[in-house]
Scaffold this active site. Structure first.
Site, PDB file in Angstrom:
ATOM      1  N   GLU A  66       0.940  -1.430  -0.248  1.00  9.85           N
ATOM      2  CA  GLU A  66       0.265  -0.202  -0.057  1.00  9.85           C
ATOM      3  C   GLU A  66       0.925   1.252   0.044  1.00  9.85           C
ATOM      4  O   GLU A  66       1.814   1.399   0.324  1.00  9.85           O
ATOM      5  CB  GLU A  66      -0.598  -0.251   1.068  1.00  9.85           C
ATOM      6  CG  GLU A  66      -1.775  -1.058   0.999  1.00  9.85           C
ATOM      7  CD  GLU A  66      -3.164  -1.035   1.907  1.00  9.85           C
ATOM      8  OE1 GLU A  66      -3.100  -0.235   3.221  1.00  9.85           O
ATOM      9  OE2 GLU A  66      -3.724  -1.876   2.281  1.00  9.85           O
ATOM     10  N   GLU A  77      -1.274 -10.337  -6.100  1.00 10.17           N
ATOM     11  CA  GLU A  77      -1.374 -10.558  -7.826  1.00 10.17           C
ATOM     12  C   GLU A  77      -0.539 -10.194  -8.957  1.00 10.17           C
ATOM     13  O   GLU A  77       0.351 -10.381  -9.629  1.00 10.17           O
ATOM     14  CB  GLU A  77      -2.996 -10.913  -8.329  1.00 10.17           C
ATOM     15  CG  GLU A  77      -4.066 -11.346  -7.221  1.00 10.17           C
ATOM     16  CD  GLU A  77      -5.182 -10.611  -6.542  1.00 10.17           C
ATOM     17  OE1 GLU A  77      -4.187  -9.553  -6.080  1.00 10.17           O
ATOM     18  OE2 GLU A  77      -5.990 -10.967  -5.943  1.00 10.17           O
ATOM     19  N   CYS A 133      -6.788  -6.660 -11.295  1.00 12.25           N
ATOM     20  CA  CYS A 133      -6.111  -7.826 -11.437  1.00 12.25           C
ATOM     21  C   CYS A 133      -6.516  -8.803 -12.126  1.00 12.25           C
ATOM     22  O   CYS A 133      -5.611  -9.894 -12.844  1.00 12.25           O
ATOM     23  CB  CYS A 133      -6.026  -8.751  -9.764  1.00 12.25           C
ATOM     24  SG  CYS A 133      -5.131  -7.010  -9.074  1.00 12.25           S
TER      25      CYS A 133
HETATM   26  N1  THU Z   1      -6.114  -6.342  -2.495  1.00 13.35           N
HETATM   27  C1  THU Z   1      -5.053  -7.191  -3.346  1.00 13.35           C
HETATM   28  O1  THU Z   1      -4.314  -7.424  -2.725  1.00 13.35           O
HETATM   29  N2  THU Z   1      -5.889  -8.486  -3.515  1.00 13.35           N
HETATM   30  C2  THU Z   1      -6.925  -7.915  -4.604  1.00 13.35           C
HETATM   31  O2  THU Z   1      -7.260  -8.421  -5.846  1.00 13.35           O
HETATM   32  C3  THU Z   1      -7.875  -7.041  -4.272  1.00 13.35           C
HETATM   33  C4  THU Z   1      -7.657  -5.864  -2.704  1.00 13.35           C
HETATM   34  C5  THU Z   1      -4.836  -5.307  -1.251  1.00 13.35           C
HETATM   35  C6  THU Z   1      -5.491  -4.073  -1.957  1.00 13.35           C
HETATM   36  C7  THU Z   1      -5.202  -3.298  -0.582  1.00 13.35           C
HETATM   37  O3  THU Z   1      -4.028  -3.156  -0.026  1.00 13.35           O
HETATM   38  C8  THU Z   1      -6.336  -3.948  -0.107  1.00 13.35           C
HETATM   39  O4  THU Z   1      -5.971  -5.227  -0.150  1.00 13.35           O
HETATM   40  C9  THU Z   1      -7.339  -3.798   0.723  1.00 13.35           C
HETATM   41  O5  THU Z   1      -8.049  -3.304  -0.138  1.00 13.35           O
END
Ligand code: THU
Length: 135
Positions: A44, A55, A91
Site C-alpha cells: 500500500e 496478484e 488484477c
Molecule cells: N488487494 C489485493 O492485494 N488483491 C486484490 O485482488 C484485492 C485487494 C489489496 C489492496 C489493498 O492493499 C487491500 O487489499 C484492500 O483493498
C-alpha cells in the site's frame, strides 16, 4: 492445479504485506507453465492509488525474472477473509493478459476454505491482447 506448496507460498507472502491503511494482508503465489513459482504481497501507499495488489506484485516479479512470454498455469490468492477474497478487476485483467489457456485461480483463507475458478470465469468476455494484433 492447486498444490499445498503453492498455497503455503501465498499464505507466507501475506506476512510480508505492507498494509497500514487497510490492515488487510493479501498474499499471492503463481506457477508458470515452465514450472517456476513466484509470490507477492499487497504493497500500500499513503497516496492510496499507488497501492499494488498481491496478484500484480507476483506477476511483475515473474515477468521481471522470466521475461514477457510467461504463461500463468495457476495462481493462488490468500487472505484471512471468509469467504476468501477474489481478485479485483484490475488484477483480473492483468491475469488475463498472461494466463495460459487453462489458467486456474484459487482463493484460499487461513480457515482452509478454497474456491477455484478458471480465469475466464472471473473475467468473462474480457479484453484480450489478440485484439490489438493487426491482420
Ligand atoms: N488487494 C489485493 O492485494 N488483491 C486484490 O485482488 C484485492 C485487494 C489489496 C489492496 C489493498 O492493499 C487491500 O487489499 C484492500 O483493498
Amino acid at each position: 492445479m492447486i498444490t499445498e506448496n503453492l498455497k503455503q507460498k501465498a499464505i507466507k507472502a501475506m506476512s510480508h504485506s505492507y498494509s497500514p491503511y487497510s490492515t488487510k494482508q493479501v498474499g499471492a503465489a503463481l506457477r508458470l507453465s515452465n514450472g517456476k513459482e513466484f509470490s507477492g504481497c499487497n504493497v500500500e501507499n499513503s497516496s492510496f492509488g499507488a497501492t499494488v495488489c498481491a496478484e500484480r506484485v507476483a506477476i511483475w516479479k515473474a515477468i521481471s525474472d522470466e521475461g514477457p512470454s510467461i504463461q500463468i498455469e495457476s495462481i493462488v490468492v490468500a487472505t484471512d477473509a471468509s469467504p476468501p477474497w477474489s481478485p479485483c478487476g484490475l488484477c483480473r485483467q492483468v491475469i488475463n493478459e498472461f494466463a495460459s489457456q487453462t489458467c486456474e485461480v484459487h482463493l484460499v483463507n487461513l480457515k482452509g476454505e478454497v474456491e477455484s475458478y478458471t480465469h475466464q470465469e472471473l473475467l468473462p468476455h474480457g479484453f484480450h491482447p489478440d485484439a490489438l494484433i493487426k491482420p
